[in-house]
Design a protein around this motif. Sequence first.
Motif, PDB file in Angstrom:
ATOM      1  N   ARG A  25       0.834  -1.211   0.000  1.00 23.66           N
ATOM      2  CA  ARG A  25       0.000   0.000   0.000  1.00 23.66           C
ATOM      3  C   ARG A  25       0.864   1.254   0.000  1.00 23.66           C
ATOM      4  O   ARG A  25       0.541   2.238  -0.678  1.00 23.66           O
ATOM      5  N   ALA A  26       1.954   1.231   0.736  1.00 25.34           N
ATOM      6  CA  ALA A  26       2.856   2.390   0.755  1.00 25.34           C
ATOM      7  C   ALA A  26       3.425   2.645  -0.639  1.00 25.34           C
ATOM      8  O   ALA A  26       3.521   3.797  -1.093  1.00 25.34           O
ATOM      9  N   GLN A  27       3.786   1.579  -1.343  1.00 22.00           N
ATOM     10  CA  GLN A  27       4.305   1.731  -2.702  1.00 22.00           C
ATOM     11  C   GLN A  27       3.240   2.290  -3.632  1.00 22.00           C
ATOM     12  O   GLN A  27       3.518   3.126  -4.496  1.00 22.00           O
ATOM     13  N   ILE A  28       1.994   1.812  -3.460  1.00 20.00           N
ATOM     14  CA  ILE A  28       0.906   2.308  -4.304  1.00 20.00           C
ATOM     15  C   ILE A  28       0.675   3.798  -4.053  1.00 20.00           C
ATOM     16  O   ILE A  28       0.508   4.585  -4.990  1.00 20.00           O
ATOM     17  N   TRP A  29       0.685   4.193  -2.770  1.00 21.08           N
ATOM     18  CA  TRP A  29       0.506   5.613  -2.441  1.00 21.08           C
ATOM     19  C   TRP A  29       1.556   6.462  -3.154  1.00 21.08           C
ATOM     20  O   TRP A  29       1.233   7.483  -3.767  1.00 21.08           O
ATOM     21  N   GLN A  30       2.796   6.035  -3.119  1.00 16.94           N
ATOM     22  CA  GLN A  30       3.854   6.848  -3.722  1.00 16.94           C
ATOM     23  C   GLN A  30       3.836   6.781  -5.249  1.00 16.94           C
ATOM     24  O   GLN A  30       4.281   7.721  -5.913  1.00 16.94           O
ATOM     25  N   SER A  31       3.317   5.683  -5.791  1.00 15.31           N
ATOM     26  CA  SER A  31       3.211   5.625  -7.251  1.00 15.31           C
ATOM     27  C   SER A  31       2.099   6.539  -7.758  1.00 15.31           C
ATOM     28  O   SER A  31       2.146   7.021  -8.890  1.00 15.31           O
ATOM     29  N   ASP A  84       4.908  13.128  -4.797  1.00 14.96           N
ATOM     30  CA  ASP A  84       5.509  14.037  -3.816  1.00 14.96           C
ATOM     31  C   ASP A  84       5.273  13.593  -2.370  1.00 14.96           C
ATOM     32  O   ASP A  84       5.708  14.263  -1.435  1.00 14.96           O
ATOM     33  N   LEU A  85       4.599  12.479  -2.197  1.00 16.75           N
ATOM     34  CA  LEU A  85       4.330  11.978  -0.850  1.00 16.75           C
ATOM     35  C   LEU A  85       5.623  11.439  -0.239  1.00 16.75           C
ATOM     36  O   LEU A  85       6.357  10.678  -0.874  1.00 16.75           O
ATOM     37  N   THR A  86       5.933  11.841   0.980  1.00 20.19           N
ATOM     38  CA  THR A  86       7.161  11.368   1.622  1.00 20.19           C
ATOM     39  C   THR A  86       7.026   9.901   2.019  1.00 20.19           C
ATOM     40  O   THR A  86       5.925   9.373   2.166  1.00 20.19           O
ATOM     41  N   ASP A  87       8.171   9.253   2.208  1.00 18.00           N
ATOM     42  CA  ASP A  87       8.158   7.848   2.634  1.00 18.00           C
ATOM     43  C   ASP A  87       7.400   7.698   3.956  1.00 18.00           C
ATOM     44  O   ASP A  87       6.626   6.750   4.132  1.00 18.00           O
ATOM     45  N   LYS A  88       7.638   8.663   4.865  1.00 22.50           N
ATOM     46  CA  LYS A  88       7.003   8.598   6.174  1.00 22.50           C
ATOM     47  C   LYS A  88       5.486   8.691   6.058  1.00 22.50           C
ATOM     48  O   LYS A  88       4.743   7.902   6.679  1.00 22.50           O
ATOM     49  N   ASP A  89       4.995   9.664   5.264  1.00 26.00           N
ATOM     50  CA  ASP A  89       3.545   9.833   5.109  1.00 26.00           C
ATOM     51  C   ASP A  89       2.917   8.643   4.385  1.00 26.00           C
ATOM     52  O   ASP A  89       1.804   8.216   4.719  1.00 26.00           O
ATOM     53  N   ALA A  90       3.627   8.093   3.392  1.00 26.32           N
ATOM     54  CA  ALA A  90       3.103   6.936   2.673  1.00 26.32           C
ATOM     55  C   ALA A  90       2.951   5.745   3.613  1.00 26.32           C
ATOM     56  O   ALA A  90       1.938   5.033   3.581  1.00 26.32           O
ATOM     57  N   ARG A  91       3.959   5.529   4.463  1.00 23.02           N
ATOM     58  CA  ARG A  91       3.886   4.417   5.417  1.00 23.02           C
ATOM     59  C   ARG A  91       2.781   4.638   6.440  1.00 23.02           C
ATOM     60  O   ARG A  91       2.086   3.706   6.847  1.00 23.02           O
ATOM     61  N   LEU A 131      -7.855  22.598  -8.744  1.00 19.83           N
ATOM     62  CA  LEU A 131      -8.854  23.639  -8.452  1.00 19.83           C
ATOM     63  C   LEU A 131      -8.296  24.715  -7.537  1.00 19.83           C
ATOM     64  O   LEU A 131      -8.605  25.898  -7.684  1.00 19.83           O
ATOM     65  N   SER A 132      -7.459  24.306  -6.571  1.00 22.18           N
ATOM     66  CA  SER A 132      -6.927  25.278  -5.609  1.00 22.18           C
ATOM     67  C   SER A 132      -5.692  26.004  -6.124  1.00 22.18           C
ATOM     68  O   SER A 132      -5.313  27.040  -5.592  1.00 22.18           O
ATOM     69  N   GLY A 133      -5.048  25.456  -7.144  1.00 17.78           N
ATOM     70  CA  GLY A 133      -3.833  26.071  -7.679  1.00 17.78           C
ATOM     71  C   GLY A 133      -2.606  25.796  -6.829  1.00 17.78           C
ATOM     72  O   GLY A 133      -1.561  26.418  -7.019  1.00 17.78           O
ATOM     73  N   SER A 134      -2.710  24.852  -5.890  1.00 19.89           N
ATOM     74  CA  SER A 134      -1.583  24.526  -5.007  1.00 19.89           C
ATOM     75  C   SER A 134      -1.154  23.087  -5.242  1.00 19.89           C
ATOM     76  O   SER A 134      -1.980  22.182  -5.321  1.00 19.89           O
ATOM     77  N   ASP A 135       0.167  22.868  -5.341  1.00 18.86           N
ATOM     78  CA  ASP A 135       0.696  21.524  -5.552  1.00 18.86           C
ATOM     79  C   ASP A 135       1.121  20.861  -4.246  1.00 18.86           C
ATOM     80  O   ASP A 135       1.690  19.773  -4.261  1.00 18.86           O
ATOM     81  N   LEU A 136       0.841  21.515  -3.124  1.00 16.84           N
ATOM     82  CA  LEU A 136       1.286  20.977  -1.839  1.00 16.84           C
ATOM     83  C   LEU A 136       0.455  19.759  -1.439  1.00 16.84           C
ATOM     84  O   LEU A 136      -0.747  19.698  -1.685  1.00 16.84           O
ATOM     85  N   ILE A 137       1.118  18.797  -0.831  1.00 13.45           N
ATOM     86  CA  ILE A 137       0.435  17.611  -0.322  1.00 13.45           C
ATOM     87  C   ILE A 137      -0.223  17.948   1.015  1.00 13.45           C
ATOM     88  O   ILE A 137       0.456  18.357   1.958  1.00 13.45           O
ATOM     89  N   ASP A 138      -1.534  17.832   1.079  1.00 12.77           N
ATOM     90  CA  ASP A 138      -2.271  18.066   2.319  1.00 12.77           C
ATOM     91  C   ASP A 138      -2.584  16.711   2.943  1.00 12.77           C
ATOM     92  O   ASP A 138      -3.602  16.089   2.638  1.00 12.77           O
ATOM     93  N   ILE A 139      -1.689  16.251   3.804  1.00 12.74           N
ATOM     94  CA  ILE A 139      -1.808  14.896   4.335  1.00 12.74           C
ATOM     95  C   ILE A 139      -3.065  14.723   5.186  1.00 12.74           C
ATOM     96  O   ILE A 139      -3.685  13.653   5.194  1.00 12.74           O
ATOM     97  N   ASP A 140      -3.475  15.793   5.882  1.00 13.26           N
ATOM     98  CA  ASP A 140      -4.695  15.707   6.701  1.00 13.26           C
ATOM     99  C   ASP A 140      -5.931  15.524   5.822  1.00 13.26           C
ATOM    100  O   ASP A 140      -6.843  14.748   6.154  1.00 13.26           O
TER     101      ASP A 140
END
Length: 415
Positions: A342-348, A352-359, A385-394
Amino acid sequence: PIRDTADFFDRFSTLMDEKDDDELTHESLKSRTMEMLEEIRTTAFATELRRCNLDCHDTLLFVFMAHLFVDNSDDNILFSDIDDLFDNDDMPGWLKRQLRSRDSSLFAKSLIENVNENGMARSDAFKLTDKAKEELLCELNLNRMAKSDKDLIKADSLTEKTLVYNAAEKSLIDELSSILAEKRFNEVQARLRTAGMRQGFCCIFYGAPGTGKTETVYQLARLTGRDIMRVDVNKIKSCWVGESEKNIKAAFDRYRNICKNSPLAPILLFNEADAILGIRMEGASNAVDKMENSIQNIILQEMESIEGIMIATTNLTTNLDKAFERRFLYKIRFDKPTAEARAQIWQSMLHDLTDKDARKLASDFDLSGGEIENIARRHTVNTILSGSDLIDIDAIAESCRRERINSPSRHVVGF
């Protein structure tokens, strides 16, 4: 003189123009048509038509319907079209009743079928069957009738996609991919033929929804250069008694025809085949159960003789009919991904998802690959839609909690 089938239909079109201008009666049209068929009696069209053993009335009706298809690609022939065959544009009531009740010999000989709209057969609309187009009109070589292309998913149209598997799945899929490569597959079939064994490869991909079964078929097709003939079982079931069985048989007939005319056998994909792979009903008494059993028996027989590649995907994990189980050479179970997968799928999906957040996401949410893809796509749309490329983990975590309809975090909607 009329030289061939193409010339025949050109001449018949001219006769229909004369009929429309009231220069020709129905009886004269029938006589002229039978004379022209005699002139081209050695052609495949005339030969196959004779084998159907139709009377002159049904012969003319079929020729007329074939003319509409050849000249206009017409796959929706109505009573109002058939009226043109008759004097005063008035089709006899007996013929209309015969067609409505499917008592016509053209149905019995599998030359015509009802048009399906939204899964329902129209009793007032008709078209030539694939069998009629392939066997009787084969000499015309019309692009619009090239069954090797119609409805096929072309291998070169498939997009490369990275799939993550558990170790056992990956081993079997890699092995199958190697066997389906053209050179290797020909070698394997030759060895099976020499040994007197069945040459077809029937495979089943089974497991929970969203675990990549169908996408794996697509990627196998892309890697091996094989087109896909996809059969959606629910779409070929008919409300007419006996028609569903004919549709299933026609699908296998068409697949055989494609294999004959293709340098590389395509993959015959029965997608979401739960409805046909379950345990057959013993002592079936109602029409639906009898139909299901008949469909299953036809598929079992076809699997014995198929020489190409058939892959069925299903969510069934426990009640697969034993007769089907014996006939599948490769049985690959798709389990829900492990936390590591699942962690690999998240990052694929979200690069831009960090290893820590993916795990963390993989550990907290036991999701299938399909569910992860849904969430990743939703996140991508939101970033656009928001114009932001930041990962919002929450926000992603909240989407995970809301992904399943029965999630406790969802509010019940009612009246």
